[in-house]
Design an enzyme around this catalytic site. Structure first.
Site, short mmCIF file in Angstrom:
data_model
loop_
_atom_site.label_atom_id
_atom_site.label_comp_id
_atom_site.label_asym_id
_atom_site.label_seq_id
_atom_site.Cartn_x
_atom_site.Cartn_y
_atom_site.Cartn_z
N ASN A 34 0.85 -1.19 0.00
CA ASN A 34 0.00 0.00 0.00
C ASN A 34 0.89 1.25 0.00
O ASN A 34 0.89 2.05 0.94
CB ASN A 34 -0.92 -0.02 1.21
CG ASN A 34 -2.13 0.88 1.03
OD1 ASN A 34 -2.22 1.63 0.06
ND2 ASN A 34 -3.05 0.83 1.97
N HIS A 82 -6.52 2.64 11.65
CA HIS A 82 -7.31 1.49 11.17
C HIS A 82 -8.49 1.17 12.08
O HIS A 82 -9.38 0.42 11.67
CB HIS A 82 -6.42 0.25 11.03
CG HIS A 82 -5.62 0.22 9.78
ND1 HIS A 82 -4.39 0.85 9.64
CD2 HIS A 82 -5.86 -0.36 8.57
CE1 HIS A 82 -3.92 0.65 8.42
NE2 HIS A 82 -4.78 -0.07 7.75
#
Length: 435
Positions: free
Chosen positions: A307, A338
């Site tokens: 990512n 997250h």
């Protein structure tokens, strides 16, 4: 095995696919002189609002409100204050939304709404754009368009000047996924003419489509393998290693497929790299570098390539400003961003330790291993160990219950991160004695 499914990736892919015609239309309209720059901003903003409503329903207000507030803060605060306040507000809002997910999952013991999960994913991406833009303003990379309102007659003029900010925060190709696009790049693309000819665009999108098709075929095969064998709850001894690896590969293939689809949407809208230019030179960072991720024998390199745009954002936002233990701060913030689920806290802290151990292990190995056969053996062993540690971390991050996390920690799979933890302790002690 219900936790093996990523709840929101497939619905997001459907909405991303539905946005392709509008992305191609925008790219085509940019070739016309009559399609003015304000019209382009409005098209992207209206498309973002429509996509948010279609994908999130009434939960779209949870994205529209912080985007509006962030735009107001960016417009009215000075360069020295805007980042601090924008960061505080955005992370506070996102944390409250994640706490709502915790309440649903852990207290009510209910599966959260699909639309709410999509909203949280979009909020996380919005946080990236908000903080990236506020950092650009704070560092002087972007000049503020307007400050304050002097009279009623200037209200519309002020809103018109802040239109690029709101359009950037909500533009539809990046609303639900895609690599982080800087405000400078966004503004240059909107104000410039389209750089993609029809043939070049079709070829690039066809290539990405074939990659997605290949990944989806691999997923079908691997899903059958995972479904046919024992799961993590009923595997025995070394069998759990195969279960962990195959399940993690299924997760990775899902992410690769979604990242390529997201990048294809940005490419279709004209926000991809110029034809013939390398992505790095253009400032465009694709999220998926599959070859490096699957072949590297270094956890630190895997971390930088996994990512990629998010890794670069975390490096700029946290790591470069960390005074003490910047690596640990970065992974701790990543767990916060997250959502602070138990598996995420455990997984990201374990990841930080593995990266720290990776630096020491490979530094020691480069100084100690000289012969070519030993280097080949070393690379092979560390490649396998890296893939298994990453699989362990990935399962820890993705599990949604403490019982599943406990099963993972009590399995034979915990041997792999433990080996690196022991080496970290020994090599850190040795380094301390040498210094």
């Amino acid at each position: 095995m219900d936790w093996l499914q990523l709840f929101f990736l497939h619905p997001v892919s459907l909405y991303q696919g539905a946005a392709f015609p509008f992305a191609l239309l925008f790219n085509y309209l940019c070739t016309m002189d009559s399609f003015s720059t304000p019209a382009r901003y409005l098209f992207l903003l209206a498309g973002g609002g429509a996509l948010a409503w279609a994908a999130m329903g009434s939960f779209a207000v949870l994205v529209l409100i912080p985007a509006l507030c962030a735009g107001v803060l960016i417009s009215f605060l000075g360069p020295q204050d805007v980042h601090r306040w924008a960061f505080f507000f955005q992370m506070s809002w996102q944390t409250l939304c994640h706490l709502g997910l915790h309440y649903t999952e852990y207290y009510l013991q209910e599966r959260p709404s699909m639309r709410f999960c999509i909203t949280l994913s979009s909020l996380m991406l919005l946080t990236q754009r908000v903080t990236s833009l506020s950092l650009d303003l704070c560092e002087g990379k972007v000049k503020a368009e307007a400050r304050g309102i002097r009279g009623r007659s200037s209200v519309l003029e002020h809103l018109w000047k802040t239109l690029p900010y709101f359009s950037y925060l909500l533009f539809f190709p990046a609303l639900l996924g895609g690599s982080l696009c800087s405000f400078q790049r966004f503004q240059a693309r909107v104000q410039g003419s389209s750089s993609l000819g029809p043939r070049r665009s079709v070829w690039a999108l066809t290539r990405m489509g074939l990659q997605i098709l290949g990944l989806e075929c691999l997923k079908v095969v691997l899903r059958k393998v995972v479904g046919a064998g024992a799961g993590l709850t009923d595997c025995r001894q070394l069998q759990c290693i195969r279960v962990m690896w195959s399940t993690a590969e299924l997760f990775k293939l899902t992410y690769y497929s979604c990242w390529i689809l997201d990048d294809a949407l940005l490419h279709a809208a004209g926000f991809g790299p110029e034809f013939g230019q390398s992505p790095a030179r253009e400032g465009y960072v694709p999220d998926a570098d599959i070859w490096t991720l699957e072949t590297t024998h270094r956890i630190s390199l895997f971390t930088r390539k996994w990512n990629q745009s998010t890794a670069g954002w975390l490096r700029r936002l946290i790591f470069q400003h960390g005074r003490a233990w910047p690596l640990l701060q970065t992974f701790a913030f990543s767990a916060w961003w997250h959502g602070l689920h138990p598996g995420q806290v455990f997984g990201f802290l374990c990841w930080a330790l593995m990266v720290e151990a990776d630096y020491l292990i490979h530094t020691f190995a480069n100084l100690s291993i000289r012969s070519w056969p030993m280097q080949l053996l070393y690379r092979t062993v560390t490649w396998a160990h890296t893939q298994l540690i990453i699989a362990y971390i990935m399962l820890a991050v993705e599990v949604r219950s403490l019982s599943s996390l406990w099963l993972l920690c009590n399995s034979y799979n915990s041997v792999f991160p433990m080996v690196y933890c022991i080496l970290l302790f020994l090599l850190a002690k040795r380094k301390h004695k040498l210094t």
